[in-house]
Write a protein that holds these residues in place. Structure first.
Motif, mmCIF file in Angstrom:
data_model
loop_
_atom_site.group_PDB
_atom_site.id
_atom_site.type_symbol
_atom_site.label_atom_id
_atom_site.label_comp_id
_atom_site.label_asym_id
_atom_site.label_seq_id
_atom_site.Cartn_x
_atom_site.Cartn_y
_atom_site.Cartn_z
ATOM 1 N N LEU A 132 -48.667 9.159 10.902
ATOM 2 C CA LEU A 132 -49.610 8.095 10.563
ATOM 3 C C LEU A 132 -48.869 6.818 10.200
ATOM 4 O O LEU A 132 -49.250 5.722 10.635
ATOM 5 C CB LEU A 132 -50.495 8.535 9.401
ATOM 6 C CG LEU A 132 -51.472 7.479 8.879
ATOM 7 C CD1 LEU A 132 -52.558 7.202 9.903
ATOM 8 C CD2 LEU A 132 -52.094 7.902 7.557
ATOM 9 N N ILE A 133 -47.817 6.962 9.420
ATOM 10 C CA ILE A 133 -47.024 5.784 9.040
ATOM 11 C C ILE A 133 -46.432 5.138 10.286
ATOM 12 O O ILE A 133 -46.457 3.906 10.435
ATOM 13 C CB ILE A 133 -45.925 6.189 8.044
ATOM 14 C CG1 ILE A 133 -46.544 6.679 6.737
ATOM 15 C CG2 ILE A 133 -44.975 5.019 7.786
ATOM 16 C CD1 ILE A 133 -45.557 7.330 5.788
ATOM 17 N N GLU A 177 -49.320 -2.015 7.167
ATOM 18 C CA GLU A 177 -48.600 -1.308 6.118
ATOM 19 C C GLU A 177 -49.398 -0.098 5.635
ATOM 20 O O GLU A 177 -50.612 -0.001 5.851
ATOM 21 C CB GLU A 177 -48.317 -2.237 4.935
ATOM 22 C CG GLU A 177 -47.324 -3.334 5.263
ATOM 23 C CD GLU A 177 -46.773 -4.017 4.023
ATOM 24 O OE1 GLU A 177 -47.156 -3.648 2.889
ATOM 25 O OE2 GLU A 177 -45.949 -4.946 4.191
ATOM 26 N N VAL A 178 -48.699 0.814 4.943
ATOM 27 C CA VAL A 178 -49.331 1.980 4.339
ATOM 28 C C VAL A 178 -49.047 1.966 2.840
ATOM 29 O O VAL A 178 -47.882 1.985 2.427
ATOM 30 C CB VAL A 178 -48.809 3.294 4.962
ATOM 31 C CG1 VAL A 178 -49.438 4.502 4.259
ATOM 32 C CG2 VAL A 178 -49.109 3.337 6.459
ATOM 33 N N ASP A 180 -39.325 7.713 0.533
ATOM 34 C CA ASP A 180 -38.440 8.306 1.542
ATOM 35 C C ASP A 180 -39.191 8.567 2.841
ATOM 36 O O ASP A 180 -38.605 8.492 3.934
ATOM 37 C CB ASP A 180 -37.845 9.616 1.030
ATOM 38 C CG ASP A 180 -36.807 9.417 -0.064
ATOM 39 O OD1 ASP A 180 -36.295 8.285 -0.201
ATOM 40 O OD2 ASP A 180 -36.520 10.389 -0.794
ATOM 41 N N LEU A 181 -40.478 8.870 2.735
ATOM 42 C CA LEU A 181 -41.296 9.126 3.921
ATOM 43 C C LEU A 181 -41.546 7.837 4.705
ATOM 44 O O LEU A 181 -41.825 7.892 5.906
ATOM 45 C CB LEU A 181 -42.633 9.746 3.494
ATOM 46 C CG LEU A 181 -43.523 10.347 4.575
ATOM 47 C CD1 LEU A 181 -42.834 11.546 5.235
ATOM 48 C CD2 LEU A 181 -44.860 10.776 3.975
ATOM 49 N N GLY A 182 -41.454 6.701 4.019
ATOM 50 C CA GLY A 182 -41.607 5.419 4.708
ATOM 51 C C GLY A 182 -42.808 4.596 4.312
ATOM 52 O O GLY A 182 -43.123 3.602 4.982
ATOM 53 N N VAL A 183 -43.519 4.988 3.232
ATOM 54 C CA VAL A 183 -44.670 4.178 2.834
ATOM 55 C C VAL A 183 -44.192 2.818 2.326
ATOM 56 O O VAL A 183 -43.072 2.676 1.833
ATOM 57 C CB VAL A 183 -45.545 4.889 1.775
ATOM 58 C CG1 VAL A 183 -45.959 6.267 2.247
ATOM 59 C CG2 VAL A 183 -44.834 4.959 0.433
ATOM 60 N N ASP A 184 -45.065 1.840 2.434
ATOM 61 C CA ASP A 184 -44.714 0.461 2.083
ATOM 62 C C ASP A 184 -45.111 0.081 0.671
ATOM 63 O O ASP A 184 -44.611 -0.922 0.140
ATOM 64 C CB ASP A 184 -45.405 -0.500 3.058
ATOM 65 C CG ASP A 184 -45.087 -0.167 4.498
ATOM 66 O OD1 ASP A 184 -43.966 -0.468 4.932
ATOM 67 O OD2 ASP A 184 -45.960 0.415 5.181
#
Length: 265
Positions: free
Chosen positions: A212-213, A222-223, A239-243
């Motif tokens: 999803l990201i 952005e998430v 670490d997963l990449g969320v903003d």
């Protein structure tokens, strides 16, 4: 997709959920969404404050989450049935009531993430934020209410719209489109969206995922994940990449983000 000015500052973003009420402030009676809570978030270094909008009986937009005053002030009346001065009296010893107009004026450096909770508030919220669209994001669980607020900013003379995050109906369509691998449909759903503000899970359903990201970022979106208060969860999601992290503990999140930034230099 051109990045909205609301998102011009560097990531990851820390969004102070209903301001910041530290344990010490709580012992002094300060509550969420109060003037003191917004001021504390600003003082802690939060660029973003997430809050909620209701309309009083006399037409004032106040930053308040619940439909009524029961949980926060022990008064069962609905916000829509109470006049501004009455809520001010109730909030006087709880950190002070803050209206949307006051928040925008008193904290010119803060970027506000506004969840429009009441349909009756949409037009007035739109009017009030029209001069401040570069530092406001509009969201709502109701897409109709969100779109009504955005339309009201245009009607009030805004030349650019506020940033926006979709309601629950749009999120459901997005998850369905991803499950069916309809890439074009995913892109279409994300058109004119600036940030997906979502929980990590909704009951048994996982909402946030690396895929999803990836899809959001491919569309220039952005998430931001709510509401994340545990430091280990904050680290894992970053670490997963969320903003962005929407959190009741903006002080903890800011310290973590600063440590991570220092470590990466």
């Amino acid at each position: 997709m051109t990045r909205h000015p609301y998102l011009s500052r560097s990531t990851p973003r820390v969004l102070a959920h209903r301001g910041l009420v530290t344990p010490d402030a709580a012992t002094q009676g300060v509550v969420e969404n109060s003037f003191a809570a917004v001021a504390e978030a600003h003082a802690a270094g939060a660029d973003y404050v997430e809050s909620d909008c209701h309309l009083t009986a006399d037409g004032e937009v106040v930053l308040f989450h619940d439909d009524d005053l029961q949980r926060v002030a022990g008064d069962p009346r609905a916000i829509a049935d109470v006049r501004l001065h009455e809520i001010e009296e109730l909030m006087a010893e709880r950190g002070g009531l803050v209206t949307l107009a006051q928040a925008l004026e008193a904290f010119p450096e803060v970027r506000f993430n506004l969840d429009v909770k009441a349909a009756a508030a949409a037009a007035e919220v739109g009017r009030l934020v029209a001069p401040h669209t570069e530092r406001v994001l509009i969201t709502s669980f109701s897409d109709e209410r969100r779109l009504d607020t955005l339309a009201a900013t245009r009607a009030a003379g805004a030349t650019t719209r506020p940033a926006t995050s979709p309601g629950s109906g749009t999120i459901a369509r997005l998850l369905a489109a991803r499950a069916l691998r309809r890439t074009g449909r995913v892109r279409g759903i994300l058109d004119d969206i600036d940030a997906l503000q979502i929980p990590e899970r909704q009951g048994p359903i996982r909402v946030v995922s690396r895929g999803l990201i990836r899809d959001a970022h491919a569309a220039g979106v952005e998430v931001h994940v709510w509401t994340v208060n545990d430091e280990d969860d904050m680290s894992r999601l970053l670490d997963l990449g969320v903003d962005g992290l929407v959190t009741d503990r903006a002080d903890v999140a800011l310290a973590l983000v600063n440590r991570r930034g220092t470590a990466s230099v």
